[in-house]
Scaffold this active site. Structure first.
Site, PDB file in Angstrom:
ATOM      1  N   ARG A 111      -1.235  -8.318   1.508  1.00  0.00           N
ATOM      2  CA  ARG A 111      -1.064  -9.227   1.970  1.00  0.00           C
ATOM      3  C   ARG A 111      -2.654 -10.267   2.094  1.00  0.00           C
ATOM      4  O   ARG A 111      -2.564 -11.487   2.884  1.00  0.00           O
ATOM      5  CB  ARG A 111       0.172  -9.520   2.679  1.00  0.00           C
ATOM      6  N   LYS A 168      -1.937   6.515   3.591  1.00  0.00           N
ATOM      7  CA  LYS A 168      -0.278   6.641   3.083  1.00  0.00           C
ATOM      8  C   LYS A 168      -0.417   8.871   3.198  1.00  0.00           C
ATOM      9  O   LYS A 168      -1.614   9.528   2.677  1.00  0.00           O
ATOM     10  CB  LYS A 168      -0.899   6.574   1.580  1.00  0.00           C
TER      11      LYS A 168
HETATM   12  N1  BES Z   1       0.421  -1.437  -2.235  1.00  0.00           N
HETATM   13  C1  BES Z   1       1.537  -0.670  -2.068  1.00  0.00           C
HETATM   14  C2  BES Z   1       2.744  -1.294  -2.089  1.00  0.00           C
HETATM   15  C3  BES Z   1       3.660  -0.715  -2.962  1.00  0.00           C
HETATM   16  C4  BES Z   1       4.375   0.876  -2.047  1.00  0.00           C
HETATM   17  C5  BES Z   1       3.631  -0.030  -4.191  1.00  0.00           C
HETATM   18  C6  BES Z   1       5.334   1.880  -3.015  1.00  0.00           C
HETATM   19  C7  BES Z   1       4.037   0.321  -5.019  1.00  0.00           C
HETATM   20  C8  BES Z   1       4.795   2.115  -4.357  1.00  0.00           C
HETATM   21  C9  BES Z   1       0.924  -2.039  -0.180  1.00  0.00           C
HETATM   22  O1  BES Z   1      -0.179  -2.480  -0.221  1.00  0.00           O
HETATM   23  C10 BES Z   1       1.908  -0.934   0.412  1.00  0.00           C
HETATM   24  O2  BES Z   1       1.564  -0.069   1.173  1.00  0.00           O
HETATM   25  N2  BES Z   1       2.707  -1.687   1.421  1.00  0.00           N
HETATM   26  C11 BES Z   1       3.476  -1.084   2.779  1.00  0.00           C
HETATM   27  C12 BES Z   1       3.903  -2.393   3.348  1.00  0.00           C
HETATM   28  C13 BES Z   1       4.517  -1.571   5.221  1.00  0.00           C
HETATM   29  C14 BES Z   1       3.415  -0.973   5.926  1.00  0.00           C
HETATM   30  C15 BES Z   1       4.578  -3.119   5.687  1.00  0.00           C
HETATM   31  C16 BES Z   1       4.811  -0.731   2.212  1.00  0.00           C
HETATM   32  O3  BES Z   1       5.146  -0.728   1.058  1.00  0.00           O
HETATM   33  O4  BES Z   1       4.709   0.622   2.266  1.00  0.00           O
HETATM   34 MN    MN Z   2      -1.036  -0.925   1.125  1.00  0.00          MN
END
Ligand code: BES
Ligand code: MN
Ligand code: ZN
Length: 525
Positions: free
Chosen positions: A378, A304
């Site tokens: 997931r 990230k």
């Molecule tokens: N924990 C995050 C989701 C999240 C994002 C929660 C922002 C709160 C605020 C999750 O693990 C994640 O990173 N999801 C990705 C999925 C994508 C790579 C398909 C996302 O939401 O960007």
């Molecule tokens: Mn994630």
């Protein structure tokens, strides 16, 4: 905070009295009724006061004369509105203070109005007074006295929450005691006490969840988190705890879950709690709760960017949410069997971390191409949900901070709901409504499911397009739900923290939301 219930007359050696008031028309009407009553007493020949039409909403408050008198001037003034949130401060001749809190239109007062206004007044006074008396009768909704009391106490618990574990100088509120005073008959005492006790059990469980979410990720790791839950659950009646570590997860063939843990300095944990009510029979319903417990989400190799990584300690909010609901349900000794499964790990990078393009085998045998290591929730949930299906629950509900996309779809104030069973979805929506929590159902269509199919493996962990990202995340998890099991997925990425638009939640940090929805759902089983 200490909450005492008193029945009038009570020795109120209190610093502050809190009363409620309503909009101008309603207060003027009340004042004329009082005046008419007084005249009637004075001369028997005065015309009888028409009996008031059943006032739908609130029990009349019984104010001491000195408060009524002082307040009458406020109502008479041209500036008086009595809007929700308006406050009037009075100093009484006995040296006590009184604050009269506007609740707006009587007929529009709901439990949520009470929660919000109680939060508002708590914040206004908690830094100034050591104790306060809330004169309940103006705050209880007719026909739902206990429900109103429950909402008030719930709000006091949620609002008074502070997270100061990491501060060297603690943030102790001046307000330590709240007396609830009512003129209701003492015969209500048992019911009132029960309402307060119930709200306290739920409120304290919400606090436990918020603490877990707020603790820093270098302190709350999968290993310490599992230990803390085990310790907390020890005192719960009728609960068994089993903790699976990496060797057990390997035995369970949880290839997806383990792939997320591969880059971590800490061992993954699956905490499995089971509550069996004291009186259970073959008819007893069995509900499974599954929670995403990512103690930190760096994204893994699909790292990230800095600003998005900030606050990812809250990626275990789903597990804290379901644990708190489980804990409250056990404290309430609800007559329902509940199994709770918490999948704990962080998502980090080291030389062993899972590389994008890796293909792993899930617990149910399906192969999964991991194209993005940041779509890790997931992977954990898929295996844990599948494990939970072994116990053949009547319904399985998971909660997870799964996607940023749910914030795009619903805003950061609404919980996303997905389900393979409309009856279960409807029940959760009803419970969300009962507890005034924002929830909205989104679809999982075949096209979403198809987009999660890979070429070189059975499935991939991200869709071909980012559109509908929350539904696709849900569609992925559905692959691991055994046929015939009613399943619902709650995406709490938006509502898990920073819900300052609600006066009983903090602007920053864990929200503690959805626990009340889940407890309500469990109560209705
Ligand atoms: N924990 C995050 C989701 C999240 C994002 C929660 C922002 C709160 C605020 C999750 O693990 C994640 O990173 N999801 C990705 C999925 C994508 C790579 C398909 C996302 O939401 O960007
Ligand atoms: Mn994630
Ligand atoms: Zn995550």
């Amino acid at each position: 905070m200490k909450i005492n219930l008193n029945f009038a007359p009570a020795k109120t050696s209190t610093e502050l009295n809190i009363y409620s008031c309503f909009n101008k028309a309603q207060e003027a009407k009340a004042a004329s009724k009082i005046a008419a009553k007084t005249t009637k007493k004075a001369s028997a020949s005065a015309p009888a006061v028409k009996p008031a039409k059943a006032e739908k909403v609130l029990v009349n408050s019984h104010w001491p004369e000195e408060v009524s008198e002082a307040f009458a001037h406020a109502v008479a003034s041209k500036h008086y509105k009595g809007d929700s949130g308006e406050t009037f401060a009075l100093t009484l001749v006995n040296g006590q203070s009184a604050i009269i809190l506007g609740l707006g239109d009587k007929s529009k007062v709901t439990k949520e109005v009470l929660r919000r206004q109680v939060a508002h007044i708590y914040k206004a006074v908690s830094g100034r007074y050591e104790d306060a008396t809330l004169h309940l009768d103006g705050f209880l909704i007719k026909g739902d006295l206990e429900g109103s009391l429950n909402a008030i106490v719930e709000s006091l618990h949620m609002t008074s929450y502070v997270f100061d574990r990491h501060l060297t100088v603690k943030k102790t509120a001046k307000l330590q005691t709240i007396n609830l005073l009512t003129n209701e008959k003492k015969t209500s005492q048992k019911k009132f006490e029960a309402a307060i006790n119930e709200a306290t059990k739920v409120g304290q469980s919400i606090t436990v969840a918020k603490d877990f979410v707020n603790v820093a990720p270098n302190i709350l790791t999968s290993e310490s988190y599992a230990k803390e839950i085990e310790k907390d659950a020890k005192s719960l009646k009728g609960v068994k705890v089993k903790v699976l570590g990496v060797p057990e997860l390997k035995k369970e063939k949880m290839g997806m879950f383990l792939s997320v843990n591969a880059g971590s300095a800490y061992g993954a944990r699956l905490v499995h709690l089971t509550y069996t009510p004291a009186k259970s029979s073959a008819k007893t319903r069995h509900i499974a709760l599954v929670g995403k417990g990512l103690t930190f989400d760096t994204g893994g190799y699909s790292l990230k960017p800095g600003p998005s990584m900030m606050n990812m300690k809250f990626d275990m909010a789903g597990s804290a949410t379901v644990y708190a609901a489980f804990r409250a349900a056990v404290l309430l000794q609800l007559p329902v069997k509940i199994s709770c499964y918490l999948g704990m790990t962080d998502n980090a990078v080291n030389e062993l971390a899972t590389m994008p393009d890796s293909i792993v085998t899930a617990r149910n045998g399906k192969t999964v191409e991991i194209l993005n290591t940041d779509a890790e929730g997931r992977l954990v949930l898929g295996d844990v949900v599948n494990y939970a299906c072994d116990d053949k629950p009547d319904a399985l509900i998971d909660a997870a901070t799964l996607t940023g996309a749910v914030l795009v779809a619903l805003g950061s104030e609404v919980c996303g709901l997905f389900s393979n069973n409309q009856k279960l979805a409807d029940s959760l929506m009803k419970s969300a409504k009962n507890t005034s929590e924002y929830m909205w159902q989104l679809p999982i269509i075949d096209e979403h499911k198809n987009d999660m199919k890979a070429i070189v493996a059975d499935l991939k962990n991200i869709g071909g397009s980012g559109f509908g990202g929350s539904a696709k995340g849900a569609a992925f998890i559905e692959n691991f739900v055994e046929p015939g099991i009613a399943w619902a997925h709650l995406d709490i990425a938006g509502i898990g923290d920073s819900q300052g638009h609600l006066p009983y939640c903090s602007a920053k940090g864990a929200s503690g939301l959805i626990i009340r929805t889940l407890v309500d759902y469990l109560k209705l089983q």
